[in-house]
Design an enzyme around this catalytic site. Structure first.
Site, PDB file in Angstrom:
ATOM      1  N   LYS A  72       0.810  -1.229   0.000  1.00  0.00           N
ATOM      2  CA  LYS A  72       0.000   0.000   0.000  1.00  0.00           C
ATOM      3  C   LYS A  72       0.839   1.273   0.000  1.00  0.00           C
ATOM      4  O   LYS A  72       0.446   2.284  -0.573  1.00  0.00           O
ATOM      5  CB  LYS A  72      -0.997   0.008   1.156  1.00  0.00           C
ATOM      6  N   ASP A 108     -10.837   3.011   0.752  1.00  0.00           N
ATOM      7  CA  ASP A 108     -11.245   2.483   2.064  1.00  0.00           C
ATOM      8  C   ASP A 108     -12.193   3.434   2.792  1.00  0.00           C
ATOM      9  O   ASP A 108     -13.139   2.997   3.448  1.00  0.00           O
ATOM     10  CB  ASP A 108     -10.013   2.228   2.941  1.00  0.00           C
TER      11      ASP A 108
END
Ligand code: ATR
Length: 274
Positions: A72, A108
């Site tokens: 990430k 997210d």
């Protein structure tokens, strides 16, 4: 079943390992439903190869990829352009390849907010208390701020909560020991720690002091119903399961790569939790 043609649209998920990922099921269900000439595939990529593989699949015509652990942060560096929200969230989980450029997004926060809304909870309605200070906490804190919520963080390691609050001005911090006693002041409680996950320790968070209208969200989704959510339900509080966030966070990527906005419904929930 839709058979692929030579013009099929391609996307996938990069992780190391990636075999645990539920994303191929989510996107595969949506592709089949829409009868799209396309595929979404798992891509096991070792950390040292990440940037090379990203550039390679972009050159091979992929529309984009999701990025999961441990990439990430590396995903940030490979981007030609990073969306404002991903910058605030400090991580990129969705890459869109467009006209030779790599665009980075973080979905997210969107997934969290959409899931909470799908449960009839207004994310910005009251002050929010977030347990944890990792990557998920940061994305959720930023998204809740964007919804107008007053956000407080509490974390076992206080310094990590303070560091996150510095990255997101306006976020307050609370000592971990005070979390249960302070609960009455909040309208939304979010567990972003790994506690309560199968194989992990239990989350020690009593809900005795909960205000009447408290909504409790957990990002843990294995088990689907954590002890925290079970206690919330037992007390008559709204409980928001973590699997919904995983499903909703996949929506923007699918829309960008395949040109159709997919729907999160009970059938998808059943397929992915099976
Ligand atoms: P992610 O980036 O996926 O959100 P992470 O960075 O590993 O995950 O963060 C995990 C969170 O769970 C952290 O907030 C961690 O607290 P610390 O910052 O103190 O490590 C929290 N956590 C993990 N185990 C814990 C435990 N036994 N008690 C309390 N908090 C715990």
């Amino acid at each position: 079943m839709t058979l692929l043609s030579g013009a099929a649209r391609l996307a996938g998920v990069m992780g190391w390992p990636v075999s645990h990922s539920r994303s191929p099921r989510i996107h595969g269900t949506w592709l089949a439903r829409a009868g799209i000439d396309g595929a979404y595939v798992p891509l096991p990529v070792q950390p040292q190869d990440f940037a090379e593989v990203v550039r390679g699949v972009a050159k091979a015509g992929f529309r984009g990829v999701n990025v999961t652990i441990p990439h990430k942060e590396a995903a940030f560096a490979v981007c030609d352009e990073v969306a404002d929200f991903a910058r605030r969230a400090g991580a990129v989980n969705t890459l869109v390849f467009h006209e030779g450029r790599i665009l980075g997004r973080n979905t997210d926060g969107y997934g969290f907010v959409a899931n909470v809304r799908a449960h009839g909870v207004k994310p910005g309605a009251g002050p929010a208390l977030i347990l944890g200070a990792g990557g998920a906490a940061r994305a959720i804190a930023a998204a809740l701020q964007d919804e107008g919520a007053d956000v407080t963080l509490t974390n076992r390691t206080f310094e990590r909560a303070e560091a996150l609050a510095r990255a997101l001005p306006g976020v307050r911090v609370l000592p971990w020991e005070d979390r249960a006693a302070a609960l009455g002041a909040f309208g939304l409680l979010v567990n972003t720690t790994s506690l309560g996950m199968r194989g992990q320790e239990a989350l020690d968070m009593g809900l005795e002091r909960a205000a009447h209208g408290l909504a409790v969200a957990d990002i843990v989704y294995a088990p689907l119903e954590t002890a925290l959510l079970a206690e919330a339900r037992m007390r008559g509080l709204k409980a928001v399961e973590g699997l919904g966030m995983l499903l909703h966070q996949a929506v923007p990527g699918f829309a960008a790569w395949f040109g159709v906005t997919p729907v999160v419904d009970d059938e998808l929930y059943e397929i992915v939790s099976a």
